[in-house]
Scaffold this motif. Structure first.
Motif, PDB file in Angstrom:
ATOM      1  N   GLY A 154       0.816  -1.233   0.000  1.00  0.00           N
ATOM      2  CA  GLY A 154       0.000   0.000   0.000  1.00  0.00           C
ATOM      3  C   GLY A 154       0.838   1.267   0.000  1.00  0.00           C
ATOM      4  N   LEU A 155       2.147   1.145   0.253  1.00  0.00           N
ATOM      5  CA  LEU A 155       2.989   2.353   0.367  1.00  0.00           C
ATOM      6  C   LEU A 155       3.457   2.814  -1.021  1.00  0.00           C
ATOM      7  CD1 LEU A 155       5.215   1.307   3.432  1.00  0.00           C
ATOM      8  CD2 LEU A 155       2.927   2.335   3.405  1.00  0.00           C
ATOM      9  N   GLY A 156       3.893   4.081  -1.097  1.00  0.00           N
ATOM     10  CA  GLY A 156       4.464   4.585  -2.355  1.00  0.00           C
ATOM     11  C   GLY A 156       3.460   5.311  -3.232  1.00  0.00           C
ATOM     12  N   GLY A 157       2.352   5.779  -2.622  1.00  0.00           N
ATOM     13  CA  GLY A 157       1.347   6.498  -3.411  1.00  0.00           C
ATOM     14  C   GLY A 157       0.314   5.552  -3.979  1.00  0.00           C
ATOM     15  N   ALA A 212       4.073   6.692   4.933  1.00  0.00           N
ATOM     16  CA  ALA A 212       4.927   5.507   5.077  1.00  0.00           C
ATOM     17  C   ALA A 212       5.574   5.498   6.466  1.00  0.00           C
ATOM     18  CB  ALA A 212       5.999   5.492   3.982  1.00  0.00           C
ATOM     19  N   HIS A 213       6.074   6.653   6.917  1.00  0.00           N
ATOM     20  CA  HIS A 213       6.666   6.754   8.260  1.00  0.00           C
ATOM     21  C   HIS A 213       5.640   6.340   9.316  1.00  0.00           C
ATOM     22  CE1 HIS A 213      10.734   8.374   8.088  1.00  0.00           C
ATOM     23  NE2 HIS A 213      10.367   9.115   7.050  1.00  0.00           N
ATOM     24  N   GLU A 214       4.417   6.840   9.162  1.00  0.00           N
ATOM     25  CA  GLU A 214       3.390   6.561  10.177  1.00  0.00           C
ATOM     26  C   GLU A 214       2.991   5.096  10.184  1.00  0.00           C
ATOM     27  OE1 GLU A 214       1.487  11.068  10.119  1.00  0.00           O
ATOM     28  OE2 GLU A 214       0.369   9.433   9.155  1.00  0.00           O
ATOM     29  N   ALA A 215       2.915   4.502   8.999  1.00  0.00           N
ATOM     30  CA  ALA A 215       2.548   3.082   8.921  1.00  0.00           C
ATOM     31  C   ALA A 215       3.650   2.228   9.555  1.00  0.00           C
ATOM     32  CB  ALA A 215       2.320   2.668   7.473  1.00  0.00           C
ATOM     33  N   THR A 256      -2.808  -3.118   5.547  1.00  0.00           N
ATOM     34  CA  THR A 256      -3.414  -1.790   5.648  1.00  0.00           C
ATOM     35  C   THR A 256      -2.349  -0.734   5.948  1.00  0.00           C
ATOM     36  OG1 THR A 256      -4.902  -0.401   6.933  1.00  0.00           O
ATOM     37  CG2 THR A 256      -4.051  -2.357   8.051  1.00  0.00           C
ATOM     38  N   LYS A 257      -2.483   0.436   5.318  1.00  0.00           N
ATOM     39  CA  LYS A 257      -1.527   1.520   5.616  1.00  0.00           C
ATOM     40  C   LYS A 257      -2.121   2.505   6.615  1.00  0.00           C
ATOM     41  CE  LYS A 257      -2.926   4.026   1.429  1.00  0.00           C
ATOM     42  NZ  LYS A 257      -4.062   3.093   1.219  1.00  0.00           N
ATOM     43  N   THR A 258      -3.341   2.215   7.096  1.00  0.00           N
ATOM     44  CA  THR A 258      -4.030   3.110   8.035  1.00  0.00           C
ATOM     45  C   THR A 258      -3.573   2.793   9.456  1.00  0.00           C
ATOM     46  OG1 THR A 258      -5.915   3.003   6.547  1.00  0.00           O
ATOM     47  CG2 THR A 258      -6.327   3.900   8.746  1.00  0.00           C
ATOM     48  N   PRO A 259      -2.911   3.742  10.140  1.00  0.00           N
ATOM     49  CA  PRO A 259      -2.358   3.435  11.467  1.00  0.00           C
ATOM     50  C   PRO A 259      -3.372   2.825  12.438  1.00  0.00           C
ATOM     51  CG  PRO A 259      -1.491   5.525  10.711  1.00  0.00           C
ATOM     52  CD  PRO A 259      -2.519   5.103   9.695  1.00  0.00           C
ATOM     53  N   LEU A 269      -2.924  -0.714  14.342  1.00  0.00           N
ATOM     54  CA  LEU A 269      -2.975  -0.860  15.809  1.00  0.00           C
ATOM     55  C   LEU A 269      -4.077  -1.838  16.226  1.00  0.00           C
ATOM     56  CD1 LEU A 269      -2.431   2.874  16.919  1.00  0.00           C
ATOM     57  CD2 LEU A 269      -0.733   1.062  16.699  1.00  0.00           C
ATOM     58  N   ALA A 270      -5.140  -1.913  15.424  1.00  0.00           N
ATOM     59  CA  ALA A 270      -6.254  -2.816  15.743  1.00  0.00           C
ATOM     60  C   ALA A 270      -5.833  -4.287  15.652  1.00  0.00           C
ATOM     61  CB  ALA A 270      -7.428  -2.544  14.803  1.00  0.00           C
ATOM     62  N   CYS A 271      -4.639  -4.553  15.118  1.00  0.00           N
ATOM     63  CA  CYS A 271      -4.155  -5.944  14.989  1.00  0.00           C
ATOM     64  C   CYS A 271      -3.355  -6.387  16.210  1.00  0.00           C
ATOM     65  CB  CYS A 271      -3.273  -6.078  13.739  1.00  0.00           C
ATOM     66  SG  CYS A 271      -4.136  -5.678  12.213  1.00  0.00           S
TER      67      CYS A 271
END
Ligand SMILES: NC(=O)c1ccc[n+]([C@@H]2O[C@H](COP(=O)([O-])OP(=O)(O)OC[C@H]3O[C@@H](n4cnc5c(N)ncnc54)[C@H](OP(=O)(O)O)[C@@H]3O)[C@@H](O)[C@H]2O)c1
Length: 326
Positions: A22-25, A42-45, A291-294, A298-300
């Motif tokens: 999912g990263l890289g646009g 990407a940093h946040e993910a 998923t790239k959504t923080p 975290l939900a994992c």
């Protein structure tokens, strides 16, 4: 885990892997460059993944036409301490349209594999990969050539260990017959939604036509040969965890409700229940979350903590199948 070799710092892989597709646009072609906003994402993910104990990252040279690796390389450049603390895996073998052909094909030829690895290392900005996977079976594979490529990559220190993806037991056996290194990973699509990998076992001597293409005996072969099974698509792309449903079937709706009910009963999230279901299987599956959504990463976090009983595991499988056991 301890099933595959440790990285240079002696670190063994976490049970969950973070998948970097999912990263890289959002552009899969190499026409549009990624943006500073994509770098921040990407940093946040990566930060979210590290914060729940993930230390293994999955790439492929084709993800966003190399931009997923490139953006990860930017993260590594800014976080100098990170490379030695993580296990990096990438894949090659899928060849998008290029000067030689206007279509995608698969290519396990020696020179192509060696070229791909040089590209991967340069985009990631690292000297070595912990694991290289062959992405999808090449119909024209010549195992002797793959063996030469792997031998060269191992001897040069560019790749520590080798694996495959989307392969059957027979395909792995053919490769392994020529390799002088072990295949340590097979990455396959597996989830509560994509449950053909368990269905295949109960269709033996019953309805082989219902096998829905998961190759019989592959799971058992990997277990016998100590090949780590990795599950891609383990969150079923959000189908049971709140993504607006395109598959409006009653089975999907009932499964999403059941997953949510178990999450509430156990004080966790639907994501962790889905992963715990995969991880309850004795094959020791390693889910590769994408998923790239923080918040979703975290939900994992409870996946390893939750242990489903046999009855809970079957309840989820039967609901997702939409059919009782034979
Ligand atoms: N070996 C192979 O052939 C192969 C093929 C495909 C993937 N992979 C690897 O496996 C990794 C995971 O695959 P995947 O991305 O298909 O798996 P996944 O973890 O099941 O799905 C994640 C995807 O679903 C989306 N999504 C939308 N709503 C969601 C929700 N409510 N909950 C969770 N996700 C939601 C995510 O979007 P957001 O990012 O916007 O959250 C993301 O695109 C990839 O990153 C890649 O490393 C390997």
């Amino acid at each position: 885990m301890g099933k595959f070799p440790l990285n240079d710092s002696g670190i063994s892989a976490s049970r969950l892997v973070y998948g970097c597709m999912g990263l890289g646009g959002s552009d899969w072609s190499n026409k549009t460059a990624y943006t500073p906003e994509d770098v921040k994402q990407a940093h946040e993910a990566v930060e979210a993944a590290l914060s729940i104990g993930i230390n293994m990252f999955d790439h492929a040279n084709i993800y966003k036409s190399g931009k997923a690796e490139q953006i990860f390389g930017e993260v590594l450049k800014e976080r100098k301490d990170l490379r030695d603390r993580i296990i990096l895996q990438s894949k090659c073998g899928i060849r998008f349209a290029d000067d030689l052909a206007p279509f995608t094909r698969f290519d396990f030829s020696k020179d192509y594999i060696l070229d791909c690895v040089d590209g991967i290392l340069s985009r990631l900005g690292t000297d070595y990969l912990d694991i290289l996977l062959l992405h999808r079976p090449d119909a024209l594979v010549e195992p002797e050539e793959v063996a030469e490529a792997f031998h060269h990559l191992k001897a040069s220190g560019k790749v520590k260990s080798f694996g495959v993806s989307n392969m059957s037991a027979g395909q792995i056996r053919l490769l392994q017959s020529c390799l002088d290194v072990p295949i340590v990973v097979n990455q396959l699509e597996m989830s509560l939604y994509r449950h053909n990998w368990v269905d295949v076992g109960i269709n033996v001597n019953r309805d082989p036509a219902a096998n829905d293409i998961f190759p019989e005996g592959t799971l058992e072969f990997c277990r016998l040969e100590n090949i780590q099974i990795q599950a891609w698509g383990p969150l079923a792309q959000g189908i049971y965890t709140g993504r607006p449903l395109t598959d409006q079937s009653e089975t999907v709706r009932a499964t999403a409700q059941k997953v949510q009910a178990y999450a509430e009963q156990k004080g966790t999230t639907a994501e962790s229940i889905l992963l715990a279901w995969l991880m309850r299987h004795p094959a020791g599956i390693q889910p590769v979350i994408g998923t790239k959504t923080p918040e979703r990463i975290l939900a994992c976090k409870d996946a390893e903590r939750i242990t489903l009983t046999r009855e809970e595991w079957y309840d989820l499988w039967i609901t997702a199948r939409g059919a009782v056991m034979p």
